[in-house]
Write an enzyme that holds these catalytic residues in place. Sequence first.
Site, PDB file in Angstrom:
ATOM      1  N   ASP A 181       0.921  -1.331   0.010  1.00 21.51           N
ATOM      2  CA  ASP A 181      -0.111   0.102   0.067  1.00 21.51           C
ATOM      3  C   ASP A 181       0.964   1.331   0.145  1.00 21.51           C
ATOM      4  O   ASP A 181       2.188   1.138  -0.055  1.00 21.51           O
ATOM      5  CB  ASP A 181      -0.968  -0.079   1.213  1.00 21.51           C
ATOM      6  CG  ASP A 181      -0.211  -0.091   2.469  1.00 21.51           C
ATOM      7  OD1 ASP A 181       0.955   0.250   2.624  1.00 21.51           O
ATOM      8  OD2 ASP A 181      -1.002  -0.018   3.697  1.00 21.51           O
TER       9      ASP A 181
ATOM     10  N   GLY B 246      -0.472   5.691   3.146  1.00 18.75           N
ATOM     11  CA  GLY B 246      -1.360   6.655   3.492  1.00 18.75           C
ATOM     12  C   GLY B 246      -2.493   6.206   4.467  1.00 18.75           C
ATOM     13  O   GLY B 246      -2.640   6.987   5.463  1.00 18.75           O
TER      14      GLY B 246
ATOM     15  N   GLN C 140     -11.569   7.176  -4.637  1.00 21.65           N
ATOM     16  CA  GLN C 140     -12.239   7.372  -3.129  1.00 21.65           C
ATOM     17  C   GLN C 140     -13.589   7.929  -3.586  1.00 21.65           C
ATOM     18  O   GLN C 140     -14.100   7.993  -4.591  1.00 21.65           O
ATOM     19  CB  GLN C 140     -11.236   8.532  -2.564  1.00 21.65           C
ATOM     20  CG  GLN C 140     -10.141   7.937  -1.970  1.00 21.65           C
ATOM     21  CD  GLN C 140     -10.342   7.318  -0.672  1.00 21.65           C
ATOM     22  OE1 GLN C 140     -11.385   7.091   0.001  1.00 21.65           O
ATOM     23  NE2 GLN C 140      -8.984   6.201  -0.441  1.00 21.65           N
TER      24      GLN C 140
ATOM     25  N   GLY D   4     -11.625   3.737   0.743  1.00 20.79           N
ATOM     26  CA  GLY D   4     -12.360   4.370   1.638  1.00 20.79           C
ATOM     27  C   GLY D   4     -13.706   3.668   2.018  1.00 20.79           C
ATOM     28  O   GLY D   4     -14.712   4.225   2.376  1.00 20.79           O
TER      29      GLY D   4
ATOM     30  N   ASP E  81      -7.759  -7.402   0.473  1.00 17.84           N
ATOM     31  CA  ASP E  81      -6.977  -7.612   1.437  1.00 17.84           C
ATOM     32  C   ASP E  81      -7.769  -7.284   2.689  1.00 17.84           C
ATOM     33  O   ASP E  81      -8.628  -6.510   2.710  1.00 17.84           O
ATOM     34  CB  ASP E  81      -5.687  -6.772   1.413  1.00 17.84           C
ATOM     35  CG  ASP E  81      -5.760  -5.300   1.839  1.00 17.84           C
ATOM     36  OD1 ASP E  81      -6.553  -4.547   1.151  1.00 17.84           O
ATOM     37  OD2 ASP E  81      -5.592  -5.108   3.198  1.00 17.84           O
TER      38      ASP E  81
ATOM     39  N   CYS F 230     -12.663 -28.765   7.073  1.00 19.28           N
ATOM     40  CA  CYS F 230     -11.384 -28.190   6.788  1.00 19.28           C
ATOM     41  C   CYS F 230     -10.244 -28.970   6.659  1.00 19.28           C
ATOM     42  O   CYS F 230     -10.293 -29.933   7.500  1.00 19.28           O
ATOM     43  CB  CYS F 230     -11.259 -27.008   7.858  1.00 19.28           C
ATOM     44  SG  CYS F 230      -9.476 -25.934   7.272  1.00 19.28           S
TER      45      CYS F 230
ATOM     46  N   CYS G 213      -6.933 -27.938   6.879  1.00 19.74           N
ATOM     47  CA  CYS G 213      -5.897 -27.216   7.036  1.00 19.74           C
ATOM     48  C   CYS G 213      -5.043 -28.134   8.018  1.00 19.74           C
ATOM     49  O   CYS G 213      -5.474 -28.922   8.951  1.00 19.74           O
ATOM     50  CB  CYS G 213      -5.837 -25.790   7.574  1.00 19.74           C
ATOM     51  SG  CYS G 213      -6.358 -25.651   9.253  1.00 19.74           S
TER      52      CYS G 213
ATOM     53  N   CYS H 104      -6.578 -28.075  11.645  1.00 18.52           N
ATOM     54  CA  CYS H 104      -7.912 -28.841  11.655  1.00 18.52           C
ATOM     55  C   CYS H 104      -7.430 -30.401  11.391  1.00 18.52           C
ATOM     56  O   CYS H 104      -8.209 -31.257  11.941  1.00 18.52           O
ATOM     57  CB  CYS H 104      -8.926 -28.426  10.616  1.00 18.52           C
ATOM     58  SG  CYS H 104      -9.690 -26.799  11.215  1.00 18.52           S
TER      59      CYS H 104
ATOM     60  N   HIS I  58      -5.294 -21.606  10.444  1.00 17.15           N
ATOM     61  CA  HIS I  58      -6.581 -21.983   9.779  1.00 17.15           C
ATOM     62  C   HIS I  58      -7.374 -20.939   9.472  1.00 17.15           C
ATOM     63  O   HIS I  58      -8.140 -21.046   8.196  1.00 17.15           O
ATOM     64  CB  HIS I  58      -7.338 -22.511  11.258  1.00 17.15           C
ATOM     65  CG  HIS I  58      -8.823 -22.546  10.803  1.00 17.15           C
ATOM     66  ND1 HIS I  58      -9.332 -23.732   9.977  1.00 17.15           N
ATOM     67  CD2 HIS I  58      -9.999 -21.717  10.850  1.00 17.15           C
ATOM     68  CE1 HIS I  58     -10.992 -23.316   9.752  1.00 17.15           C
ATOM     69  NE2 HIS I  58     -11.027 -22.437  10.380  1.00 17.15           N
TER      70      HIS I  58
END
Lengths: 382, 382
Positions: A88, A91, A197, A224, A274, A312, A314, A317, A343
């Site tokens: 990023d 800001g 924005q 935003g 994200d 799951c 993973c 799990c 997880h």
Amino acid sequence: MFEVTHRDGAARRGTLTTPHGVVETPVFMPVGTQGTVKAMTPRDLEDVRASIVLGNTYHLYLRPGDDLIARRGGLHRFMGWSRPLLTDSGGYQVFSLAARRTIDDGGVRFRSHLDGAAYELTPEKAVDIQAQLGSDIAMVLDECPALPATDEEMRRSIELTARWAVRCRERMLELRAGGVSGVTISNGGQAQFGIVQGGTSPNLRQLSAEWTVAVGFEGYAIGGLSVGESPEEMYQTVETTAPLLPPTQPRYLMGVGTPVDLVECVARGIDMFDCVMPTRNARNGQLFTSEGILNIKNARFAEDDSPADPACQCYTCRHFSRAYLRHLFVAGEIIGSALNTLHNLYYYLDTMQGIRDAIALGTFEKFRQSLHRSFSRRSLNP
Amino acid sequence: MFEVTHRDGAARRGTLTTPHGVVETPVFMPVGTQGTVKAMTPRDLEDVRASIVLGNTYHLYLRPGDDLIARRGGLHRFMGWSRPLLTDSGGYQVFSLAARRTIDDGGVRFRSHLDGAAYELTPEKAVDIQAQLGSDIAMVLDECPALPATDEEMRRSIELTARWAVRCRERMLELRAGGVSGVTISNGGQAQFGIVQGGTSPNLRQLSAEWTVAVGFEGYAIGGLSVGESPEEMYQTVETTAPLLPPTQPRYLMGVGTPVDLVECVARGIDMFDCVMPTRNARNGQLFTSEGILNIKNARFAEDDSPADPACQCYTCRHFSRAYLRHLFVAGEIIGSALNTLHNLYYYLDTMQGIRDAIALGTFEKFRQSLHRSFSRRSLNP
């Protein structure tokens, strides 16, 4: 660099090609604030099939510094992550974390939340720092106005963001053309995304989108949002803004969100996301599962031998019970944070894989309804 | 269960067979205090080639409780660790951590350091808890006298420890014969080790050894060392005590120590060790390397691109620089603790592998001198 390979309604599946490999979209990017996704090693990230990670420019600029990272060969080498990275602009954190901010057309002056030291972030500086970090995708510096804001304040803000976008792009083109003295280009193939924005106002979003697209970037973000408005306002804003962005370029919704937010915004044409939610909530003991939200500290799990999410696959799990995860949480063990994070990221990234598969098969609407059922069920923690 | 396969001077290499697999000795056992080796997953422990882990009975008794763990099928299943486990008796932590201790012949009453709740630990109770935890090797309850102690106090203490040893063995035989109402035997093949006390007094050590061996256990530990005496006093005590223990049974030196301590005590006939040093020091940024001790927080490492230990093949050293590890430490990132712990455990366990190989090859003395050179060099941190 971006190719849409499948469509299902407004949802799209595609590939984003970067100097560090191809990212399948729609994609969720785990957040690696200080040069690491908290509690995860790179091999843990590979294990959960993370294809791209986000780095926070504000944090890295302050500590250990972009100059130091550039001397190490860039952020990829520094953190031992060989797959794509997006940074990023710094800001958002300046506006949310830093002290004594003063903004003018030139940029923003602030003091570090770490030690009070004075810094200045200009559009050009934000581009330079990210060039030194060497991410695959860099973001322009935008203003994140304090909310609530009047229409007039918001209009002034998107105008400032538009002027900064022009300066960011000029700086990027300058770096690409021949470089800038004192700036190490750690990644010659870095792309740059603009940011739209305008809050929840369709008119301001339209103006901001027009101005940003007019500058011309390799991709576009919607910023935003997820700052306090209702999910309906957010979805509506995404629905009206996404179509204003070039259909042949990737669209990134910044800082979003819950699993339901992801599927709803993919449905409205978003390709990239994200959010700190899967990682931060994991450290607080909140797990995302196919059966909804699970707060592992709850006493009802003390003797529960089932895995966090029976559906799951993973590492967490496959090997540990809710009883054990609760014990680790209650005992304050580091590895509880790590197993919960692993997880939650697996759940998020597996959900994105499900979304991509569904788009390719033309069954996205069915997937979307199924995800809604998971999270509208009576929670495991009434 | 124990076989000595090679000897080199007083040093010996062997195999210790347990219900969860064979342990090659001399062995170092990472400490898993609260049902986890801090900052390590079981796959991390396998990655550093840990063959046996120690669990702390005091901590597990208080939280989550041995009853709860027994209902989960025992500590192995609870913590997802399928290799051997040794548990201590809880005595050492009662004497070092718990509040308002009162000791008499019956046992020790104390209050939890967590919430002040009242508990009692008797010799029988210490055996029962470990039976419920289901470790492969259980330790008897011994008294760890407050230091400095007069000869008379120390003599009273080893007498109490001897009486407790008899009661612990009787309870164990009772459990083996037919069980005890209310006690779940989570591991039918659990071995039990006695503990020799006596401070640094050769006479008291001899008495304690005779009394303990007379009871008859599957192995013997030397306790009450590394509690403030000099290394020379410790080595001397080990040198005089180890030969008093049966040569066909494993000898375990509790709570020791530095890499130099390990090689020096192997040289005196010790087969097993445990210590929090590699894990605790890792979390404080102190790394053990082939070049000596390295304090990763030191500013001189800020731009050091070399691995923590250039001679090391661990995940941390294969992927990350000192500069990155320092950044993680300074930034307070969890994964810094994990990467440092992984390195230190790898270093310790690789050192033990080196010791075992050297004993088999008859080159132990050479290995010992080489290790001394690593740690007597001018430290990396003057």
